[in-house]
Each structure stands twice: as structure tokens, then as C-alpha cells.
Write an enzyme that holds these catalytic residues in place. Sequence first.
Site, PDB file in Angstrom:
ATOM      1  N   ASP A 104       2.619  -4.116   1.467  1.00  0.00           N
ATOM      2  CA  ASP A 104       1.865  -2.876   1.349  1.00  0.00           C
ATOM      3  C   ASP A 104       2.171  -2.021   2.572  1.00  0.00           C
ATOM      4  OD1 ASP A 104       0.058  -0.880   0.741  1.00  0.00           O
ATOM      5  OD2 ASP A 104      -1.662  -1.986   1.519  1.00  0.00           O
ATOM      6  N   ASP A 106       1.427   1.231   4.427  1.00  0.00           N
ATOM      7  CA  ASP A 106       0.302   2.152   4.431  1.00  0.00           C
ATOM      8  C   ASP A 106       0.409   2.960   5.712  1.00  0.00           C
ATOM      9  OD1 ASP A 106      -2.040   3.155   3.464  1.00  0.00           O
ATOM     10  OD2 ASP A 106      -3.296   1.557   4.247  1.00  0.00           O
ATOM     11  N   ASP A 258       0.355  -3.785   5.835  1.00  0.00           N
ATOM     12  CA  ASP A 258      -0.974  -4.375   5.775  1.00  0.00           C
ATOM     13  C   ASP A 258      -0.790  -5.882   5.604  1.00  0.00           C
ATOM     14  OD1 ASP A 258      -3.457  -5.349   5.183  1.00  0.00           O
ATOM     15  OD2 ASP A 258      -4.003  -3.676   3.851  1.00  0.00           O
TER      16      ASP A 258
END
Length: 355
Positions: A104, A106, A258
Site C-alpha cells: 500500500d 500512501d 503502509d
Amino acid sequence: MDDNSKNCIFNEVSTLYHEYYDYAIKKRKWLEVPKDLEHREIGYGMLKKVDNRNISFTNEIDYLSWVLKEAPFHLYKSLSYMEHPSLIGGATKKGIFKREIAFDIDTHKTKYCSHDDSWICEECLNEAKNQVLILSEDFLFPDFGLTKNDLKIVFTGNRGYHVYLEPEDESIKNRIESWGKDERRYFIEYILGKNMNLRIMGNRWKIRLLKEFEKNKIGIKKFEKTADWKTEIDTRKDDIRKKIYEIIHNMKSRLELDEKVMDDDIRLLRTIGSLHGYTGLMVKEIAYDSLKNGQFDPLNHAVFSKFHKKRYSVKINQEVFQLTLKGEIFDHESKEIPASYLLFLFGHGIDFEIL
Ligand SMILES: [Zn+2]
């Protein structure tokens, strides 16, 4: 904003989400049906990011009719495959037997952004794209022998991308999907340079850093010959030593990953083809090449076109940062706005009225 006005907006947004899912599911088959659905946990959010989870379906028809009926503002599936997806509890209770591997990315606001951390713009989305390319081309391809065909890239609908590892080679896919928590942790820590030991430099990190040293005109001959970089670095003059540590630090902090998404056994991830409740943008799968060559522009291509044609007269009661959607700039002075921007305002809790 009074309660009446709040309800009116909520109802309108809810209608829009229903319209979207109707079209996405019935006309376009955009919505991901998680593989091996009966072993996946489903979660959703209306008022919060996640209001409810531990939901499961035994077949696609039930799942899709549920989405059509609920039209949730946030929709998720588990990365893990479970014997008992609807049991409440941890990994053991749920009987996890396999798990997808996904990163992820981000990103937060960059130095070029003129908004705070709650907003997005072309600059931070561009940074997110660059990070997908770094992750792929500096790590996954050279260090793990993967190719672009082994990745599934998904725009999250907000400030980043999900990068799924889906090796074409079934045996590799099965192997990585059977990784436990420790293996996944080791994997992400390697990419973030967290388990790098300057006394035993021997892996691909060495090559990566040597390139950076060269770029910064730091002599690399001695570093090439030894694995004990710590000793070598500490023999250098103060300013060079400082510079080297800075380069290493910068190289290790290029990616905003993440770690929980890699770590957590019962992690949920946004369903492809759903809408992101904070932005109203589509969670959208992107071909690697169209990301790399800059064809994909999230603030254009992740906007649901039909929602950009539908217009509302509004009064926005608070200052907001600018947002460009499909080339049109909106802010608190905007009076006629498309549904796409209305969803963004709603998702960000902005005080406004539909006139
Ligand atoms: Zn930005």
C-alpha cells in the site's frame, strides 16, 4: 449546516453510490468479485471507514446483490483466504490458510503541494505514481525477478496505489501466498532497508547505494571490495561521512509503504471497482505501462464520467483548497458543481448546501 440539509446531502450521496454500483455491476462488470469468494471476509463503511466486517458470501450473485442494495461508501475484501471469514476474532479463529501479498503506497503532501494532509493534488498523486515505479523497477524487478506482468496495480481512489503481487508462474504465486507474518515482515523490511546491516553489505542494496555514491561523486572502489561498510564509512572525513549517511537515509526513505498492510493477517483492502468514500473516485486497476508513460491521470481517469456531467447548484460554507477534476478547477467559490466534486466535498466533511 442544519440537520435537514445534512440529510438531504446524505440521501443524494447515497443515491449517487447506488447509481454508480448499478452501472458498474450491471453494465460494466467493473466490481471485483474476490477470488474464492466464500473464503474471503468482506467489510464496508458508511459513516466511518469501516463500520462493519466479518461478512461473507457463498456465491457471486448474493455478493453482488448485497453491494447493489447497500451501495457502501467504502467497500473492502480481506487479503487473506479463511476457513471462517465471518467469525469474529484473529487469524487463528478465522483459520487463515493463504494470503495475497500487496503493498500500500500512501503518499502525503509533497513540498510542491499547497494543501494540508487531508487534500490531494496532481503533485502528490504524481509522487505516488513515482513510488510505484521505484518499488517495481528498483526492487521487485531486479531483486525478485518479477516483471510487470506479475503485478496488479490499483489506484486506491485517494492518495496512492495498491501493488498486488500476482506472479504468472503459479508455483511462485502459491509460494508467496503461503508466506506467514514473519516472511512478509522480512520482505517489506528488506525493501525499506530496515534490516540492512552496514557491517555485512552483500545484497542488492549494495549495488543500489553504489550507484547513488557515484552520482554524488563519492569514491566507490573501497566500498565495492568490502562488505564492512561501517568501518569504511567511518574512516572518511566528517563531511563525506555525513553525506554518505544522508544518502543511505534518503534511499531508505523513498517509499511511503503502509507496513500494516503487509503485516496484518486480517487486513482488509479496498475492492477494485468500488468508489472511495472520502473522494468519490474509483478504485481502479491500471496497466503498468499506462502508469509509467503518464497516460493515467487519477484526477481525470478515476472520475466516474457520468458523475461529472451531472450538475448541482450549491453554496459552499467554508474555505477549501482547490481541486482539479477532469481539468476543471473547483473551490469554495464554485456555484455549479458536478456530482464528482460533490462526493469529494461530502467525503471530506465540508459544510455545503444543495440549493
Ligand atoms: Zn498535493
